[in-house]
Design a protein around this motif. Structure first.
Motif, short mmCIF file in Angstrom:
data_model
loop_
_atom_site.label_atom_id
_atom_site.label_comp_id
_atom_site.label_asym_id
_atom_site.label_seq_id
_atom_site.Cartn_x
_atom_site.Cartn_y
_atom_site.Cartn_z
N GLY A 6 17.89 37.34 20.39
CA GLY A 6 18.28 35.91 20.66
C GLY A 6 19.87 35.81 20.42
N THR A 10 22.65 35.06 23.28
CA THR A 10 23.70 33.87 23.16
C THR A 10 24.90 33.97 23.39
OG1 THR A 10 21.92 32.87 21.32
CG2 THR A 10 24.12 32.08 21.36
N LYS A 130 25.71 26.39 21.86
CA LYS A 130 25.29 25.30 21.55
C LYS A 130 26.07 24.16 22.19
CE LYS A 130 27.93 24.78 17.26
NZ LYS A 130 27.60 24.72 15.70
N TRP A 134 25.36 24.01 27.28
CA TRP A 134 24.34 24.70 26.81
C TRP A 134 22.90 23.97 27.13
CZ3 TRP A 134 25.28 29.33 25.91
CH2 TRP A 134 24.45 30.49 25.55
N SER A 136 19.94 23.89 26.43
CA SER A 136 18.95 23.14 25.44
C SER A 136 19.41 21.72 25.41
CB SER A 136 18.92 23.95 24.05
OG SER A 136 20.13 24.11 23.50
N ASP A 178 14.90 26.30 22.56
CA ASP A 178 15.31 27.61 23.01
C ASP A 178 14.61 27.67 24.60
OD1 ASP A 178 12.73 28.17 22.19
OD2 ASP A 178 13.43 30.13 21.08
#
Length: 198
Positions: A6, A10, A130, A134, A136, A178
Motif C-alpha cells: 500500500g 501510494t 491524499k 486523490w 478517495s 482506499d
C-alpha cells in the motif's frame, strides 16, 4: 506485506508524474500537451463518475478511479515548471549578481523557492496519497453529492447509508476509503439501489 504494498503504490503516481515531467521537459511540445490532456481528461472522467454515482455507483466509481490521471498530469506539469524555472537566467526584477558562482547560488535559491511553493501547494498531497487529487477524496465527496441527488436515498441505520458516510459497516466491519474500500462501498450502494428497483 499488505501495508508495504500500500505504501509503495501510494508513491507511484508522484514518481510517474515526475518522470513524465522530465520527459516533457526533454521532449517535444507534444509531451507537454499530453500532460495537459491528462489533467483535462481526469476532470472529464471525474464529472462523468459523479454523474453516475446516484444511479450506478459501481460504474461511477471506476470513472472516479481514473482521477489519478490528473495527479500524474499535475506532477508532470509541476516538474516541468520547476526544471524550466531552475534553468532560466535570474529574472531582472530580482536584481543583478556578478560572478558565476554567485549567479549559480542565487539562481538555485530562486529555483528552490519556486520548488518549495509548488510542492506545498500542488504536489505534497499527491506524494502522500491524499487530498484533492486523490480518488478517495473525490469518491467520498461524490457520495455526499450523490446522496442528495438520489430519488430514494438510503435511510439512517441502513447498510447502504453506512457505506456512503461511515467508517464502520455492519457485517463488513471497519472499512476505509482506499481502493478495496471504495469497491466494497460502491457494491453495497449498488445492491441497495438494485433492491429498490426490484
Amino acid at each position: 506485506m499488505k501495508q508495504f504494498i500500500g505504501t509503495a503504490t501510494t508513491g507511484l503516481p508522484a514518481t510517474a508524474g515526475v518522470l513524465l515531467g522530465i520527459r516533457s521537459f526533454t521532449g517535444s511540445g507534444w509531451w507537454l500537451i499530453a500532460d495537459v490532456a491528462l489533467v483535462i481528461g481526469g476532470f472529464g472522467l471525474l464529472w462523468i463518475g459523479n454523474l453516475l454515482l446516484p444511479t450506478a455507483p459501481k460504474a461511477g466509481r471506476w470513472f472516479i478511479e481514473f482521477w489519478i490521471a490528473t495527479a500524474l498530469g499535475i506532477m508532470a506539469l509541476a516538474t516541468y515548471a520547476i526544471l524550466f524555472v531552475s534553468l532560466q537566467p535570474l529574472p531582472a526584477w530580482l536584481g543583478s549578481v556578478a560572478g558565476d558562482e554567485r549567479i549559480k547560488a542565487v539562481t538555485s535559491a530562486f529555483g528552490g523557492a519556486i520548488t518549495a511553493y509548488i510542492a506545498l501547494v500542488w504536489t505534497k498531497d499527491i506524494a502522500e496519497g491524499k487530498g484533492y487529487f486523490w480518488p478517495s477524496t473525490q469518491f467520498k465527496d461524490g457520495l455526499e453529492g450523490a446522496w442528495k441527488k438520489m430519488t430514494a436515498p438510503p435511510g439512517r441505520g441502513t447498510k447502504a447509508r453506512a457505506a456512503m458516510f461511515d467508517e464502520y459497516i455492519e457485517t463488513v466491519g471497519k472499512i476505509g476509503w482506499d481502493f478495496s474500500g471504495r469497491r466494497t462501498r460502491a457494491r453495497i450502494i449498488q445492491e441497495h439501489l438494485d433492491g429498490r428497483k426490484a
